[in-house]
Each structure stands twice: as C-alpha cells, then as structure tokens.
Design a protein around this motif. Structure first.
Motif, mmCIF file in Angstrom:
data_model
loop_
_atom_site.group_PDB
_atom_site.id
_atom_site.type_symbol
_atom_site.label_atom_id
_atom_site.label_comp_id
_atom_site.label_asym_id
_atom_site.label_seq_id
_atom_site.Cartn_x
_atom_site.Cartn_y
_atom_site.Cartn_z
ATOM 1 N N ALA A 317 -1.516 3.130 -2.774
ATOM 2 C CA ALA A 317 -1.486 1.672 -2.888
ATOM 3 C C ALA A 317 -2.242 1.207 -4.136
ATOM 4 O O ALA A 317 -1.777 0.318 -4.868
ATOM 5 N N ALA A 318 -3.386 1.804 -4.410
ATOM 6 C CA ALA A 318 -4.164 1.419 -5.586
ATOM 7 C C ALA A 318 -3.386 1.677 -6.869
ATOM 8 O O ALA A 318 -3.402 0.873 -7.816
ATOM 9 N N LEU A 319 -2.676 2.801 -6.931
ATOM 10 C CA LEU A 319 -1.889 3.124 -8.122
ATOM 11 C C LEU A 319 -0.741 2.132 -8.311
ATOM 12 O O LEU A 319 -0.484 1.664 -9.425
ATOM 13 N N ARG A 320 -0.051 1.794 -7.213
ATOM 14 C CA ARG A 320 1.048 0.816 -7.318
ATOM 15 C C ARG A 320 0.527 -0.555 -7.755
ATOM 16 O O ARG A 320 1.163 -1.255 -8.562
ATOM 17 N N PHE A 321 -0.640 -0.949 -7.255
ATOM 18 C CA PHE A 321 -1.188 -2.244 -7.624
ATOM 19 C C PHE A 321 -1.581 -2.281 -9.106
ATOM 20 O O PHE A 321 -1.397 -3.296 -9.779
ATOM 21 N N GLN A 322 -2.116 -1.183 -9.608
ATOM 22 C CA GLN A 322 -2.493 -1.153 -11.026
ATOM 23 C C GLN A 322 -1.249 -1.216 -11.911
ATOM 24 O O GLN A 322 -1.221 -1.930 -12.922
ATOM 25 N N GLU A 323 -0.210 -0.479 -11.540
ATOM 26 C CA GLU A 323 1.035 -0.549 -12.317
ATOM 27 C C GLU A 323 1.638 -1.954 -12.243
ATOM 28 O O GLU A 323 2.145 -2.476 -13.257
ATOM 29 N N ALA A 324 1.583 -2.559 -11.045
ATOM 30 C CA ALA A 324 2.124 -3.916 -10.899
ATOM 31 C C ALA A 324 1.359 -4.897 -11.784
ATOM 32 O O ALA A 324 1.958 -5.782 -12.426
ATOM 33 N N ARG A 325 0.060 -4.753 -11.858
ATOM 34 C CA ARG A 325 -0.734 -5.671 -12.680
ATOM 35 C C ARG A 325 -0.339 -5.566 -14.156
ATOM 36 O O ARG A 325 -0.269 -6.572 -14.863
#
Length: 354
Positions: A317-325
């Motif tokens: 989840a943290a990786l997806r959120f960073q890519e989304a940002r």
C-alpha cells in the motif's frame, strides 16, 4: 539391581520400576489408558514381581483374557490379594475362563512357601528408602519447574504477538495519516519505500488544431470539472483522517472509513473518465487518471492488511501511494501551468471566455 527369579535375562530395577509405576497410575487416573498400559508394562519388565503394577495393568487393558492374566499374576505374587480374587470371580461370571498373556510380559514366579525356621526378611534399610524419596522429590520438583516455566513464558509470547500486531497496524495508520497531513489530495507517502523511476512527462503541445476560442472554452470547462472532483476528494480525505486519528479507535471503524474513501476515489475515477480533455491537457489528464488508479490499489492493499495483518500488504500500500503521489503531483503541475497560460492569454485576447 538384582536378577529376577524365573527370568534370568531380566534385571530388576526397583527404583526405576517404582517411578514408572507411579507415572502409570497417574496416567490411568487421568484417563490415558494407553499411556498407562505402556508405562506399567515397562515397569513390569524391570520388576516382574511388582504387585501394584499388575493390578493397575489389569484395569487399563481392554481384553478380558489379558485382564485375567494380570489378576492371576497378582495372585502368584500375593495369593491373599482381595482385589485380584474379586476381579477373577467377576470375570468368571462374565464367561472369561482362560487367560491370554500380554506380549513381552511373562507371569511372575509363584511366591515361595516360607520355611518354618526361616527368619523374616529384614526391612529395607533407611538408606534405600531415603534414596527413593529423594529421587521422587527431585522428579516432582523438575516437573513443577517445567510447568512454572510454561506458565511464565506463554503470557509473554502472547503479549509479544499482540504488540507486534498492534505496532504493524499503528505504523500503517501513521504512514497514511502523515501523507494525508502533507497533502490535501488522497495520496500517501512513505520515506523508507523506494518507488520505481517514472517516465519523463510528455511535453505539453503549444498549438492546437482547433480555434483558440474553442480551445480556451474546452480548457476552462475541463479545469472547472477537475476542481469539483478534487474538492470531493479533499472532503473525503479530511473525513477519513478525522475518523482514523481518534485515539483507541477499533479496526472495524478504520476499515469502514477506508471503504468510504475508496468508494469516493472510485467515483472520482469514473467522473474523470466522462470528461473530454483538450489536447493541451491530455498528458495531465492521463497522469491524474493513473494516480487515482494507484490510489485504489493502495486502498485495496490497506483493506487486505486489516483482514490478514500481513505486513507485506502495508508495504504494498505504501508503494502504491508513493507512485500515486508522483502521478498526481505531475498532473497538478500540468493543470497549474495551463491555468497560468489562460490567465496570460486572457490579458491579450479578446476572445477569452471571461
């Protein structure tokens, strides 16, 4: 140790045999018949003339013929044993008249008739009695120590597991709240996770094939719709942050808040798909769409984490959120650049929609 009469190949060990008999009796009283039968049989191999072992073994074997064999062995050792006599009488009434030996166990030799002038056997020496008592006490102390260690270690292990699970949930929630505090968009960031380098943004074309007035009109309409979508996301993000930041909140409340935020992001993605992006905003439009899709993937990973408490889901989840940002920030830069361009053109063009 002494050699048993009638069984020259077996050496009697009264101390070890007595220990096995005590353990066998305890197992029989606890309902563990097979365990008791094995312990008593081992004791009788060491001391075939143990009256108590034969008597208790008759109570844990299932075959009536083997039970009769054990009771007859008791009478061979002590012809006056009342329990063995009553047991044999009961078996005879039930129709059991033959005895079947137990594997690896031979019947003990009959007790010799005492001679008229023979002196009575001397009582056991105090030294042997003291040694047996000492062995029994040490065995009980060792078993008590083991139970005490288990009773101390088990709560510590359970507490450690509970702390690890609580820490995992707290870390995942703190990462989400830290990202929400830094950004008003529903994008999350974690400093310790490295995202894959993203491709260079597509340059924004400077010219359009359509007339300038039409381009400006489409751009203004698109940016207005985007502002409405972003406003809904900001409202949902603020509500999510308020619900998950309450001290002592239950996991079920966090799951419900995450599901509501996911529904808002999914609706924003659907509304974005209905918009027609002008050519100058196509790269920013595509970046914003990919950012929202990554947000959905991150929220799904958070929901999986709450259902399994697997740390891998929190990291995902943290990786997806960073890519989304990264995608959302690049889209915002494109939107802002186009707003500035419209502001400059409105000062020079009389066709700009005001």
């Amino acid at each position: 140790m002494t050699t048993t009469a009638g069984e020259p190949g077996v050496r009697a060990n009264p101390t070890e045999a007595r220990d096995l008999v005590e353990r066998g009796i305890a197992a029989a009283r606890g309902g563990q018949r097979r365990v008791a039968a094995g312990l008593l049989a081992r004791a009788l191999k060491l001391d075939p003339r143990d009256e108590r072992a034969w008597l208790w073994l008759s109570g844990v074997v299932d075959d009536p013929a083997q039970r009769a064999f054990c009771l007859q062995a008791v009478l061979r050792i002590n012809p006056n044993n009342p329990h063995a006599r009553r047991g044999l009488a009961y078996l005879e009434r039930q129709g059991t008249t033959t005895a079947r030996p137990i594997a690896d166990l031979a019947p003990p030799a009959a007790a010799p008739e005492p001679a008229a002038d023979a002196a009575p056997a001397p009582p056991p020496t105090p030294t042997a009695q003291t040694r047996d008592w000492w062995i029994q006490w040490r065995w009980q102390r060792r078993e008590t120590s083991r139970v005490r260690i288990v009773l101390w270690v088990l709560p510590i292990v359970l507490l450690a597991v509970a702390l690890i699970l609580h820490q995992s949930v707290s870390v995942a929630r703190e990462r989400a709240l830290a990202a929400l505090a830094a950004e008003q968009e529903p994008a999350f960031t974690v400093e310790t996770v490295l995202a894959t380098p993203l491709a260079t943004p597509t340059p924004i074309p400077a010219l359009e094939a359509e007339p300038l007035a039409v381009v400006e009109s489409l751009t203004v309409s698109y940016l207005t719709a985007i502002d409405a979508i972003r406003a809904d996301l900001r409202t949902a993000t603020a509500a999510y942050r308020q619900e998950t930041s309450q001290p002592g909140g239950a996991s079920i409340n966090h799951v419900a808040a995450t599901q509501r935020l996911r529904a808002t992001v999914a609706q924003a993605l659907a509304n974005l798909g209905e918009l027609r992006a002008p050519g100058v905003l196509l790269p920013a439009h595509e970046d914003y769409r990919q950012g929202l899709e990554l947000e959905l993937a991150g929220l799904d990973a958070i929901l999986n984490f709450y259902s399994t408490y697997d740390v891998a889901n929190a990291n995902r989840a943290a990786l997806r959120f960073q890519e989304a940002r990264a995608f959302i920030e690049r889209a915002q830069a494109g939107f802002q650049a186009q707003r500035q361009l419209l502001g400059e053109m409105s000062l020079m063009s009389a066709y700009t929609i005001r």
